[in-house]
Design an enzyme around this catalytic site. Structure first.
Site, PDB file in Angstrom:
ATOM      1  N   ASP A  30      51.643  51.722 -76.043  1.00  0.00           N
ATOM      2  CA  ASP A  30      51.875  50.573 -76.919  1.00  0.00           C
ATOM      3  C   ASP A  30      52.287  51.034 -78.316  1.00  0.00           C
ATOM      4  O   ASP A  30      52.669  50.214 -79.157  1.00  0.00           O
ATOM      5  CB  ASP A  30      50.663  49.641 -76.966  1.00  0.00           C
ATOM      6  CG  ASP A  30      49.375  50.324 -77.405  1.00  0.00           C
ATOM      7  OD1 ASP A  30      49.404  51.534 -77.698  1.00  0.00           O
ATOM      8  OD2 ASP A  30      48.328  49.643 -77.442  1.00  0.00           O
ATOM      9  N   SER A  31      52.280  52.338 -78.538  1.00  0.00           N
ATOM     10  CA  SER A  31      52.868  52.913 -79.757  1.00  0.00           C
ATOM     11  C   SER A  31      54.345  52.576 -79.869  1.00  0.00           C
ATOM     12  O   SER A  31      54.939  52.733 -80.941  1.00  0.00           O
ATOM     13  CB  SER A  31      52.666  54.430 -79.781  1.00  0.00           C
ATOM     14  OG  SER A  31      53.100  55.021 -78.567  1.00  0.00           O
ATOM     15  N   ASP A  59      50.434  51.521 -70.925  1.00  0.00           N
ATOM     16  CA  ASP A  59      49.343  50.952 -71.714  1.00  0.00           C
ATOM     17  C   ASP A  59      49.223  49.454 -71.468  1.00  0.00           C
ATOM     18  O   ASP A  59      50.233  48.740 -71.430  1.00  0.00           O
ATOM     19  CB  ASP A  59      49.610  51.153 -73.212  1.00  0.00           C
ATOM     20  CG  ASP A  59      48.939  52.384 -73.773  1.00  0.00           C
ATOM     21  OD1 ASP A  59      47.998  52.895 -73.140  1.00  0.00           O
ATOM     22  OD2 ASP A  59      49.356  52.838 -74.856  1.00  0.00           O
ATOM     23  N   LYS A 107      46.653  52.243 -68.592  1.00  0.00           N
ATOM     24  CA  LYS A 107      45.685  52.853 -69.511  1.00  0.00           C
ATOM     25  C   LYS A 107      45.023  51.760 -70.337  1.00  0.00           C
ATOM     26  O   LYS A 107      45.708  50.868 -70.844  1.00  0.00           O
ATOM     27  CB  LYS A 107      46.341  53.880 -70.431  1.00  0.00           C
ATOM     28  CG  LYS A 107      45.336  54.542 -71.394  1.00  0.00           C
ATOM     29  CD  LYS A 107      45.922  55.769 -72.074  1.00  0.00           C
ATOM     30  CE  LYS A 107      46.893  55.418 -73.181  1.00  0.00           C
ATOM     31  NZ  LYS A 107      46.237  54.684 -74.318  1.00  0.00           N
ATOM     32  N   GLU A 140      41.447  61.004 -78.328  1.00  0.00           N
ATOM     33  CA  GLU A 140      42.322  60.995 -79.507  1.00  0.00           C
ATOM     34  C   GLU A 140      41.538  61.088 -80.805  1.00  0.00           C
ATOM     35  O   GLU A 140      40.520  60.416 -80.991  1.00  0.00           O
ATOM     36  CB  GLU A 140      43.174  59.717 -79.539  1.00  0.00           C
ATOM     37  CG  GLU A 140      44.074  59.634 -80.760  1.00  0.00           C
ATOM     38  CD  GLU A 140      45.076  58.503 -80.732  1.00  0.00           C
ATOM     39  OE1 GLU A 140      45.843  58.369 -81.714  1.00  0.00           O
ATOM     40  OE2 GLU A 140      45.106  57.753 -79.742  1.00  0.00           O
ATOM     41  N   GLU A 160      42.071  51.119 -73.527  1.00  0.00           N
ATOM     42  CA  GLU A 160      41.275  51.690 -74.601  1.00  0.00           C
ATOM     43  C   GLU A 160      39.848  51.157 -74.537  1.00  0.00           C
ATOM     44  O   GLU A 160      39.612  50.030 -74.116  1.00  0.00           O
ATOM     45  CB  GLU A 160      41.886  51.348 -75.964  1.00  0.00           C
ATOM     46  CG  GLU A 160      43.240  51.997 -76.208  1.00  0.00           C
ATOM     47  CD  GLU A 160      43.758  51.723 -77.616  1.00  0.00           C
ATOM     48  OE1 GLU A 160      42.989  51.185 -78.446  1.00  0.00           O
ATOM     49  OE2 GLU A 160      44.930  52.047 -77.882  1.00  0.00           O
TER      50      GLU A 160
END
Length: 275
Positions: A49-50, A88, A118, A187, A120
């Site tokens: 999502d970056s 993501d 993925k 991270e 978080e």
């Protein structure tokens, strides 16, 4: 007679089996062209999502939508033939309930053909990871500095600088593993904590701003290639593509203004009449 060679794509199970072996190589990818170039060298590609910050110019990842992730995921799948593609799940697409997460994750897999998603978070998201894994959706975890929680952290801050904070991150890691995640991104944590997490988990740790002792590494491709002026401490530049790009565009603009482009060799002419 033609011979069609099928390239076998790496699976989430294969990534999980790489724990403690040769380091796992990964980069982000957002479009087909870069995915095609990175594919031979990477074990998995992350459609992060970056993309919201790198490609769309947002200040955080929070505005990224599910439709955006699917669109970029489809592009990466067209370019990558060997690497596992992980996508993501964006902010707001999985936190409400395990059922919401399954609905959106199954859509991602169905519409892109990717091999995993993925998520978080730690202890609080473990139930959702378990729900997805039991229904056939491979999940990669993400702990430590989680960009979707940027407002809670008060910015992109290194985690674990005080050992008193380690217990929660360790609990997050253990919960994700127990829930069935096949790997976890670690991270922005201090190096000793990253080593400890790698030693305590039976699933691979993928470091970004963590430790060389993690089971693998990931970077944002554009950071590694040399785009952008701000360089995070954990990024090593392997190229200077922003400068090369600017140089090429300036040369093109100069040639257009001086009418040096296009040249005689770069234009089409009428065919010569015969006879």
């Amino acid at each position: 007679m033609s011979i069609h060679q099928t390239i076998k794509r790496i699976t989430a199970a294969e990534i999980r089996s790489r724990k403690g072996q040769e380091p796992i190589v990964s980069l982000t990818a957002y479009q087909a062209y870069s995915a095609r170039i990175a594919d031979p060298y990477c074990d998995f590609l992350l459609v992060g999502d970056s993309v919201g910050m790198v490609v769309h110019g947002f200040e955080t990842t929070l505005p990224v939508s599910l439709d955006m992730m699917i669109l970029h995921g489809q592009a990466v799948m067209r370019g990558a033939k060997k690497a596992l593609v992980v996508i993501d799940m964006p902010f707001g697409s999985y936190e409400e309930s395990p059922e919401q997460a399954f609905s959106n994750a199954s859509r991602i897999l169905a519409e892109t053909g990717c091999g995993a998603v993925k998520l978080e978070g730690g202890v609080y998201i473990a139930e959702t990871i378990d729900f997805l894994c039991k229904r056939g959706i491979p999940v990669m975890g993400h702990i430590g500095l989680t960009p979707q929680a940027v407002n809670r952290f008060g910015g992109f801050k290194t985690q674990g600088r005080n050992e008193s904070n380690w217990q929660q991150i360790e609990a997050d890691a253990a919960a994700i593993e127990e829930a069935g995640a096949f790997a976890v991104v670690v991270e922005g944590v201090v190096e000793p904590l990253a080593v400890r997490l790698t030693e305590m988990l039976s699933i691979p740790t993928i470091g970004i701003g963590a430790s060389s002792q993690c089971d693998g590494q990931i970077l944002v491709m554009e950071d590694m290639l040399g785009y952008g002026t701000w360089v995070p401490k954990f990024v090593r530049r392997y190229g200077a593509l922003e400068q090369e790009m600017e140089k090429a565009i300036k040369s093109y603009a100069d040639d257009v203004k001086s009418r040096a482009f296009p040249s005689e060799a770069e234009i089409y002419k009428l065919k010569q009449k015969s006879g």
